[in-house]
Design a protein around this motif. Structure first.
Motif, mmCIF file in Angstrom:
data_model
loop_
_atom_site.group_PDB
_atom_site.id
_atom_site.type_symbol
_atom_site.label_atom_id
_atom_site.label_comp_id
_atom_site.label_asym_id
_atom_site.label_seq_id
_atom_site.Cartn_x
_atom_site.Cartn_y
_atom_site.Cartn_z
ATOM 1 N N LYS A 48 5.893 -30.934 -12.102
ATOM 2 C CA LYS A 48 5.360 -31.633 -10.918
ATOM 3 C C LYS A 48 6.044 -32.979 -10.715
ATOM 4 C CE LYS A 48 0.850 -29.858 -9.958
ATOM 5 N NZ LYS A 48 1.028 -29.445 -8.595
ATOM 6 N N LEU A 49 6.357 -33.653 -11.813
ATOM 7 C CA LEU A 49 6.966 -34.974 -11.744
ATOM 8 C C LEU A 49 8.421 -34.901 -11.278
ATOM 9 C CD1 LEU A 49 6.285 -37.951 -12.333
ATOM 10 C CD2 LEU A 49 7.186 -37.604 -14.615
ATOM 11 N N PHE A 50 9.157 -33.908 -11.771
ATOM 12 C CA PHE A 50 10.572 -33.746 -11.423
ATOM 13 C C PHE A 50 10.802 -32.349 -10.838
ATOM 14 C CE2 PHE A 50 10.498 -36.457 -15.285
ATOM 15 C CZ PHE A 50 10.930 -37.631 -14.710
ATOM 16 N N PRO A 51 10.399 -32.110 -9.595
ATOM 17 C CA PRO A 51 10.507 -30.749 -9.048
ATOM 18 C C PRO A 51 11.944 -30.282 -8.794
ATOM 19 C CG PRO A 51 9.728 -32.257 -7.352
ATOM 20 C CD PRO A 51 9.794 -33.027 -8.648
ATOM 21 N N LYS A 52 12.860 -31.208 -8.569
ATOM 22 C CA LYS A 52 14.240 -30.818 -8.249
ATOM 23 C C LYS A 52 15.213 -31.103 -9.387
ATOM 24 C CE LYS A 52 13.539 -31.363 -3.352
ATOM 25 N NZ LYS A 52 13.971 -31.953 -2.096
ATOM 26 N N ALA A 53 14.694 -31.280 -10.591
ATOM 27 C CA ALA A 53 15.553 -31.584 -11.738
ATOM 28 C C ALA A 53 16.296 -30.324 -12.188
ATOM 29 C CB ALA A 53 14.725 -32.125 -12.889
#
Length: 111
Positions: free
Chosen positions: A22-27
């Motif tokens: 949720k914090l880094f959705p596009k990592a």
């Protein structure tokens, strides 16, 4: 207390993985890439609880052999090794094998 940790450690790992997703959705990494750390620790707790010898060193030896086989196969197939892609594939194998290993140990604990 040890018995409670056997179930809480993997549950915490799943919660942290969901939080990271949720914090880094596009990592480039997935939140589930941290799961082996939690599941391997839970496997060690399981073997301590059952007072059986730990097979973690043998599991890592088997995983190392798998790493060598996959790396050689990738090198022969592609003729150009993408190190990041190969390590990503190997890390996903480790995540899957640690989860299966944990479930197997839980079944042995219940028997």
């Amino acid at each position: 207390m040890n018995f409670l940790l056997i179930f809480l450690v993997p549950l915490c790992g799943i919660v942290v993985a969901a939080f990271l997703m949720k914090l880094f959705p596009k990592a480039q990494f997935s939140g589930y890439d941290i799961l082996p750390f939690f599941f391997i620790a839970a496997c060690q707790l399981l073997t301590q609880e059952t007072k059986q010898p730990s097979f973690l060193p043998y599991g890592f030896l088997l995983y190392f052999i798998l790493v060598v086989i996959v790396s050689v196969y990738t090198a022969i197939k592609n003729k150009n090794i993408s190190v990041a892609k190969t390590f990503g594939t190997l890390w996903h194998y480790l995540a899957a094998s640690s989860i299966v290993w944990y479930v197997g140990l839980i079944i042995l604990l219940l028997l």
